[in-house]
Design a protein around this motif. Structure first.
Motif, PDB file in Angstrom:
ATOM      1  N   ALA A   1     -75.507 -74.566 -42.084  1.00 47.26           N
ATOM      2  CA  ALA A   1     -74.927 -73.343 -41.513  1.00 47.26           C
ATOM      3  C   ALA A   1     -73.426 -73.273 -41.747  1.00 47.26           C
ATOM      4  O   ALA A   1     -72.890 -72.221 -42.128  1.00 47.26           O
ATOM      5  CB  ALA A   1     -75.238 -73.263 -40.025  1.00 47.26           C
ATOM      6  N   VAL A   2     -72.722 -74.383 -41.541  1.00 43.77           N
ATOM      7  CA  VAL A   2     -71.269 -74.397 -41.743  1.00 43.77           C
ATOM      8  C   VAL A   2     -70.943 -74.187 -43.223  1.00 43.77           C
ATOM      9  O   VAL A   2     -70.067 -73.387 -43.568  1.00 43.77           O
ATOM     10  CB  VAL A   2     -70.649 -75.706 -41.205  1.00 43.77           C
ATOM     11  N   SER A   3     -71.645 -74.871 -44.100  1.00 46.19           N
ATOM     12  CA  SER A   3     -71.419 -74.733 -45.539  1.00 46.19           C
ATOM     13  C   SER A   3     -71.655 -73.295 -46.004  1.00 46.19           C
ATOM     14  O   SER A   3     -70.844 -72.730 -46.749  1.00 46.19           O
ATOM     15  CB  SER A   3     -72.344 -75.688 -46.292  1.00 46.19           C
ATOM     16  N   THR A   4     -72.740 -72.701 -45.567  1.00 48.03           N
ATOM     17  CA  THR A   4     -73.054 -71.322 -45.942  1.00 48.03           C
ATOM     18  C   THR A   4     -72.001 -70.353 -45.413  1.00 48.03           C
ATOM     19  O   THR A   4     -71.588 -69.422 -46.109  1.00 48.03           O
ATOM     20  CB  THR A   4     -74.446 -70.934 -45.417  1.00 48.03           C
ATOM     21  N   THR A   5     -71.548 -70.588 -44.206  1.00 50.62           N
ATOM     22  CA  THR A   5     -70.524 -69.726 -43.618  1.00 50.62           C
ATOM     23  C   THR A   5     -69.225 -69.819 -44.408  1.00 50.62           C
ATOM     24  O   THR A   5     -68.568 -68.808 -44.671  1.00 50.62           O
ATOM     25  CB  THR A   5     -70.298 -70.079 -42.138  1.00 50.62           C
ATOM     26  N   TYR A   6     -68.837 -71.037 -44.812  1.00 49.62           N
ATOM     27  CA  TYR A   6     -67.634 -71.175 -45.638  1.00 49.62           C
ATOM     28  C   TYR A   6     -67.785 -70.432 -46.962  1.00 49.62           C
ATOM     29  O   TYR A   6     -66.834 -69.803 -47.440  1.00 49.62           O
ATOM     30  CB  TYR A   6     -67.303 -72.647 -45.899  1.00 49.62           C
ATOM     31  N   ASP A   7     -68.960 -70.469 -47.558  1.00 52.58           N
ATOM     32  CA  ASP A   7     -69.194 -69.721 -48.795  1.00 52.58           C
ATOM     33  C   ASP A   7     -69.014 -68.220 -48.563  1.00 52.58           C
ATOM     34  O   ASP A   7     -68.392 -67.520 -49.376  1.00 52.58           O
ATOM     35  CB  ASP A   7     -70.590 -69.991 -49.347  1.00 52.58           C
ATOM     36  N   MET A   8     -69.558 -67.721 -47.463  1.00 53.40           N
ATOM     37  CA  MET A   8     -69.427 -66.290 -47.148  1.00 53.40           C
ATOM     38  C   MET A   8     -67.973 -65.921 -46.846  1.00 53.40           C
ATOM     39  O   MET A   8     -67.513 -64.838 -47.224  1.00 53.40           O
ATOM     40  CB  MET A   8     -70.344 -65.926 -45.981  1.00 53.40           C
ATOM     41  N   ILE A   9     -67.243 -66.811 -46.195  1.00 58.89           N
ATOM     42  CA  ILE A   9     -65.823 -66.569 -45.916  1.00 58.89           C
ATOM     43  C   ILE A   9     -65.050 -66.461 -47.229  1.00 58.89           C
ATOM     44  O   ILE A   9     -64.211 -65.565 -47.392  1.00 58.89           O
ATOM     45  CB  ILE A   9     -65.245 -67.694 -45.029  1.00 58.89           C
ATOM     46  N   THR A  10     -65.333 -67.334 -48.161  1.00 54.66           N
ATOM     47  CA  THR A  10     -64.658 -67.313 -49.464  1.00 54.66           C
ATOM     48  C   THR A  10     -64.881 -65.984 -50.171  1.00 54.66           C
ATOM     49  O   THR A  10     -63.930 -65.370 -50.678  1.00 54.66           O
ATOM     50  CB  THR A  10     -65.162 -68.468 -50.348  1.00 54.66           C
ATOM     51  N   VAL A  11     -66.110 -65.511 -50.187  1.00 55.31           N
ATOM     52  CA  VAL A  11     -66.419 -64.230 -50.831  1.00 55.31           C
ATOM     53  C   VAL A  11     -65.702 -63.083 -50.120  1.00 55.31           C
ATOM     54  O   VAL A  11     -65.096 -62.219 -50.764  1.00 55.31           O
ATOM     55  CB  VAL A  11     -67.946 -63.987 -50.873  1.00 55.31           C
ATOM     56  N   ALA A  12     -65.749 -63.072 -48.803  1.00 52.29           N
ATOM     57  CA  ALA A  12     -65.113 -61.995 -48.040  1.00 52.29           C
ATOM     58  C   ALA A  12     -63.600 -61.979 -48.271  1.00 52.29           C
ATOM     59  O   ALA A  12     -63.013 -60.911 -48.476  1.00 52.29           O
ATOM     60  CB  ALA A  12     -65.424 -62.143 -46.553  1.00 52.29           C
ATOM     61  N   LEU A  13     -62.969 -63.139 -48.256  1.00 50.84           N
ATOM     62  CA  LEU A  13     -61.522 -63.190 -48.464  1.00 50.84           C
ATOM     63  C   LEU A  13     -61.137 -62.763 -49.882  1.00 50.84           C
ATOM     64  O   LEU A  13     -60.101 -62.117 -50.080  1.00 50.84           O
ATOM     65  CB  LEU A  13     -60.980 -64.585 -48.152  1.00 50.84           C
ATOM     66  N   LYS A  14     -61.960 -63.080 -50.853  1.00 49.75           N
ATOM     67  CA  LYS A  14     -61.698 -62.616 -52.226  1.00 49.75           C
ATOM     68  C   LYS A  14     -61.797 -61.097 -52.298  1.00 49.75           C
ATOM     69  O   LYS A  14     -61.020 -60.445 -52.994  1.00 49.75           O
ATOM     70  CB  LYS A  14     -62.655 -63.282 -53.207  1.00 49.75           C
ATOM     71  N   CYS A  15     -62.755 -60.534 -51.582  1.00 47.02           N
ATOM     72  CA  CYS A  15     -62.869 -59.055 -51.526  1.00 47.02           C
ATOM     73  C   CYS A  15     -61.658 -58.442 -50.850  1.00 47.02           C
ATOM     74  O   CYS A  15     -61.108 -57.444 -51.332  1.00 47.02           O
ATOM     75  CB  CYS A  15     -64.139 -58.651 -50.786  1.00 47.02           C
ATOM     76  N   PHE A  16     -61.218 -59.023 -49.722  1.00 50.00           N
ATOM     77  CA  PHE A  16     -60.025 -58.518 -49.041  1.00 50.00           C
ATOM     78  C   PHE A  16     -58.835 -58.542 -49.999  1.00 50.00           C
ATOM     79  O   PHE A  16     -58.077 -57.580 -50.076  1.00 50.00           O
ATOM     80  CB  PHE A  16     -59.670 -59.374 -47.822  1.00 50.00           C
ATOM     81  N   GLN A  17     -58.697 -59.646 -50.717  1.00 49.91           N
ATOM     82  CA  GLN A  17     -57.587 -59.805 -51.643  1.00 49.91           C
ATOM     83  C   GLN A  17     -57.653 -58.775 -52.780  1.00 49.91           C
ATOM     84  O   GLN A  17     -56.644 -58.216 -53.179  1.00 49.91           O
ATOM     85  CB  GLN A  17     -57.630 -61.227 -52.201  1.00 49.91           C
ATOM     86  N   GLU A  18     -58.836 -58.525 -53.268  1.00 47.61           N
ATOM     87  CA  GLU A  18     -59.011 -57.603 -54.382  1.00 47.61           C
ATOM     88  C   GLU A  18     -58.707 -56.160 -53.979  1.00 47.61           C
ATOM     89  O   GLU A  18     -58.165 -55.387 -54.777  1.00 47.61           O
ATOM     90  CB  GLU A  18     -60.458 -57.705 -54.893  1.00 47.61           C
ATOM     91  N   PHE A  19     -59.048 -55.784 -52.761  1.00 43.67           N
ATOM     92  CA  PHE A  19     -58.942 -54.376 -52.363  1.00 43.67           C
ATOM     93  C   PHE A  19     -57.763 -54.073 -51.461  1.00 43.67           C
ATOM     94  O   PHE A  19     -57.692 -52.998 -50.875  1.00 43.67           O
ATOM     95  CB  PHE A  19     -60.246 -53.932 -51.701  1.00 43.67           C
ATOM     96  N   THR A  20     -56.815 -54.988 -51.359  1.00 44.01           N
ATOM     97  CA  THR A  20     -55.594 -54.672 -50.586  1.00 44.01           C
ATOM     98  C   THR A  20     -54.389 -54.637 -51.479  1.00 44.01           C
ATOM     99  O   THR A  20     -54.363 -55.056 -52.578  1.00 44.01           O
ATOM    100  CB  THR A  20     -55.323 -55.707 -49.472  1.00 44.01           C
TER     101      THR A  20
END
Length: 106
Positions: free
Chosen positions: A87-106
């Motif tokens: 669960a922790v590993s999967t959550t970190y993977d999802m956080i990485t994707v979300a932060l990359k999206c935030f970075q791309e669209f700001t």
């Protein structure tokens, strides 16, 4: 974290400092959409204040009091260590994707 009972002895708390309260709230909303399958793991999400850490230097340069609420706290509780790790590993993977999206669209 009222849902976390003693029948889930394996626990983990992750705090992620973000640049602003908006990022913290958006990340919380993105990650909390999908629930866990089954009842072997429980996650809770909250946005907490940097003041909990007693480090006022983290807030230097912030004009908006709301920006002290910029830490995303994720708490996990699981029935066994393997489920917690997954669960922790999967959550970190999802956080990485979300932060990359935030970075791309700001």
């Amino acid at each position: 974290m009222s849902e976390l009972h003693s029948d889930r002895p394996y626990k983990c708390k992750v705090d992620i400092a973000l640049p602003s309260s908006i990022y913290a709230k958006h990340l919380r909303d993105v990650l909390s959409v999908d629930g866990e399958l089954g009842n072997k793991i429980v996650k809770s999400f909250s946005v907490v204040s940097t003041m909990e850490y007693g480090d006022d230097d983290d807030n230097v340069g912030y004009d908006d009091d709301d920006d002290v609420l910029r830490i995303l706290r994720i708490e996990f509780a699981a029935v066994d260590a393997k489920m917690l790790r997954v669960a922790v590993s999967t959550t970190y993977d999802m956080i990485t994707v979300a932060l990359k999206c935030f970075q791309e669209f700001t």
